[in-house]
Scaffold this motif. Structure first.
Motif, PDB file in Angstrom:
ATOM      1  N   GLU A  91      30.965  33.762  21.038  1.00  0.00           N
ATOM      2  CA  GLU A  91      29.645  34.357  20.804  1.00  0.00           C
ATOM      3  C   GLU A  91      29.583  35.709  21.508  1.00  0.00           C
ATOM      4  O   GLU A  91      30.197  35.895  22.569  1.00  0.00           O
ATOM      5  N   LEU A  92      28.825  36.636  20.948  1.00  0.00           N
ATOM      6  CA  LEU A  92      28.558  37.883  21.668  1.00  0.00           C
ATOM      7  C   LEU A  92      27.721  37.549  22.905  1.00  0.00           C
ATOM      8  O   LEU A  92      26.830  36.707  22.837  1.00  0.00           O
ATOM      9  N   PRO A  93      27.973  38.221  24.033  1.00  0.00           N
ATOM     10  CA  PRO A  93      27.194  37.932  25.242  1.00  0.00           C
ATOM     11  C   PRO A  93      25.820  38.619  25.260  1.00  0.00           C
ATOM     12  O   PRO A  93      25.143  38.615  26.279  1.00  0.00           O
ATOM     13  N   TYR A  94      25.437  39.246  24.136  1.00  0.00           N
ATOM     14  CA  TYR A  94      24.143  39.954  24.026  1.00  0.00           C
ATOM     15  C   TYR A  94      23.819  40.012  22.546  1.00  0.00           C
ATOM     16  O   TYR A  94      24.661  39.712  21.699  1.00  0.00           O
ATOM     17  N   SER A  95      22.573  40.404  22.220  1.00  0.00           N
ATOM     18  CA  SER A  95      22.238  40.559  20.803  1.00  0.00           C
ATOM     19  C   SER A  95      22.927  41.829  20.294  1.00  0.00           C
ATOM     20  O   SER A  95      23.171  42.760  21.071  1.00  0.00           O
ATOM     21  N   PRO A  96      23.240  41.882  18.990  1.00  0.00           N
ATOM     22  CA  PRO A  96      24.010  43.028  18.468  1.00  0.00           C
ATOM     23  C   PRO A  96      23.399  44.385  18.781  1.00  0.00           C
ATOM     24  O   PRO A  96      24.111  45.362  19.006  1.00  0.00           O
ATOM     25  N   GLY A  97      22.058  44.455  18.807  1.00  0.00           N
ATOM     26  CA  GLY A  97      21.420  45.749  19.046  1.00  0.00           C
ATOM     27  C   GLY A  97      21.246  46.111  20.509  1.00  0.00           C
ATOM     28  O   GLY A  97      20.717  47.184  20.829  1.00  0.00           O
ATOM     29  N   ALA A  98      21.706  45.232  21.394  1.00  0.00           N
ATOM     30  CA  ALA A  98      21.432  45.409  22.826  1.00  0.00           C
ATOM     31  C   ALA A  98      22.130  46.623  23.443  1.00  0.00           C
ATOM     32  O   ALA A  98      21.726  47.094  24.504  1.00  0.00           O
ATOM     33  N   LEU A  99      23.183  47.109  22.777  1.00  0.00           N
ATOM     34  CA  LEU A  99      23.951  48.219  23.368  1.00  0.00           C
ATOM     35  C   LEU A  99      23.486  49.584  22.852  1.00  0.00           C
ATOM     36  O   LEU A  99      24.057  50.609  23.215  1.00  0.00           O
ATOM     37  N   GLU A 100      22.451  49.577  22.008  1.00  0.00           N
ATOM     38  CA  GLU A 100      21.928  50.858  21.502  1.00  0.00           C
ATOM     39  C   GLU A 100      21.247  51.623  22.625  1.00  0.00           C
ATOM     40  O   GLU A 100      20.742  51.005  23.567  1.00  0.00           O
ATOM     41  N   PRO A 101      21.225  52.939  22.597  1.00  0.00           N
ATOM     42  CA  PRO A 101      21.683  53.790  21.502  1.00  0.00           C
ATOM     43  C   PRO A 101      23.179  54.109  21.549  1.00  0.00           C
ATOM     44  O   PRO A 101      23.688  54.794  20.666  1.00  0.00           O
ATOM     45  N   HIS A 102      23.873  53.601  22.551  1.00  0.00           N
ATOM     46  CA  HIS A 102      25.278  53.980  22.713  1.00  0.00           C
ATOM     47  C   HIS A 102      26.192  53.371  21.636  1.00  0.00           C
ATOM     48  O   HIS A 102      27.185  53.974  21.233  1.00  0.00           O
ATOM     49  N   TYR A 103      25.834  52.139  21.218  1.00  0.00           N
ATOM     50  CA  TYR A 103      26.674  51.455  20.237  1.00  0.00           C
ATOM     51  C   TYR A 103      25.752  50.726  19.275  1.00  0.00           C
ATOM     52  O   TYR A 103      25.004  49.829  19.694  1.00  0.00           O
ATOM     53  N   SER A 104      25.786  51.112  18.021  1.00  0.00           N
ATOM     54  CA  SER A 104      24.783  50.631  17.068  1.00  0.00           C
ATOM     55  C   SER A 104      24.925  49.139  16.794  1.00  0.00           C
ATOM     56  O   SER A 104      26.032  48.590  16.715  1.00  0.00           O
TER      57      SER A 104
END
Ligand code: MN
Length: 204
Positions: free
Chosen positions: A8-21
């Motif tokens: 599983e990802l350790p965060y939601s997919p959008g959690a790294l924005e704005p650096h990583y979409s």
């Protein structure tokens, strides 16, 4: 038989924005990484079938396929945990001291990893790794997922240089992707990997 599974990802997919979409993270994890997991499992099945039939006509392709998919699975598993919405900055403690010892400074290490990642010819990765024979940190430039790395090195921090990793957001400017990665680098995870690797006796 399912030997390898998609973490599983350790965060939601959008959690790294704005650096990583979030769109890239979702596709990258759910499609690309998942394909490496499936490929590794499928190749193990194909190798078992080859042994059963005593037919090794495809051994070259299967051997390469296993190395490619397994290494893809391993590197992506490390990659997700190497990033955090609370990342960035610099490491401290023993990792920071080791980086100074083996590279001279954090800036020098970061410059070498950045250069290795942005200048990959074709597809690959840049990596900060523990090299257990010489007992030192090294920077590696990995081809595909499985080439150009020391046999026993342990990746601690990896940056995906494949176009699927950044193109939707950064287009052809790979340097901007690598610059953005440093803003979300999870040094706590890298430090934990470093501590575990360094305290494991050399396998040779
Ligand atoms: Mn990737």
């Amino acid at each position: 038989m399912t030997v390898y599974t998609l973490p599983e990802l350790p965060y939601s997919p959008g959690a790294l924005e704005p650096h990583y979409s979030g769109e890239i993270v979702a596709l990258h994890h759910d499609k690309h990484h998942a394909a490496y997991v499936k490929g590794a499992n499928d190749t193990l099945d194909a190798l078992a079938a080859a042994r059963e039939k005593g037919d090794f006509a495809a051994i070259n392709a299967l051997s390469k396929s296993f190395a490619f998919h397994l290494s893809g699975h391993v590197l992506h598993s490390i990659f997700w945990t190497n990033m955090s919405p609370d990342g960035g900055g610099r490491p401290d403690g023993e990792l920071a001291a080791a980086i100074d010892e083996y590279f001279g400074s954090f800036d020098a290490m970061q410059a070498q990893v950045t250069a290795a990642t942005t200048s990959v010819q074709g597809i690959g990765w840049g990596a900060l790794a523990w090299e257990p024979v010489g007992q030192r940190l090294v920077v590696e430039q990995i081809y595909d997922h499985q080439g150009n790395a020391g046999t026993t090195t342990v990746p601690l921090l990896v940056i995906d240089s494949w176009e699927h990793a950044f193109y939707l957001q950064y287009k052809n400017v790979k340097a901007d992707w690598v610059k953005a990665f440093w803003n979300i680098a999870n040094w706590q995870d890298v430090a934990a990997r470093f501590a575990a690797a360094r305290t494991t006796p050399s396998p040779l």
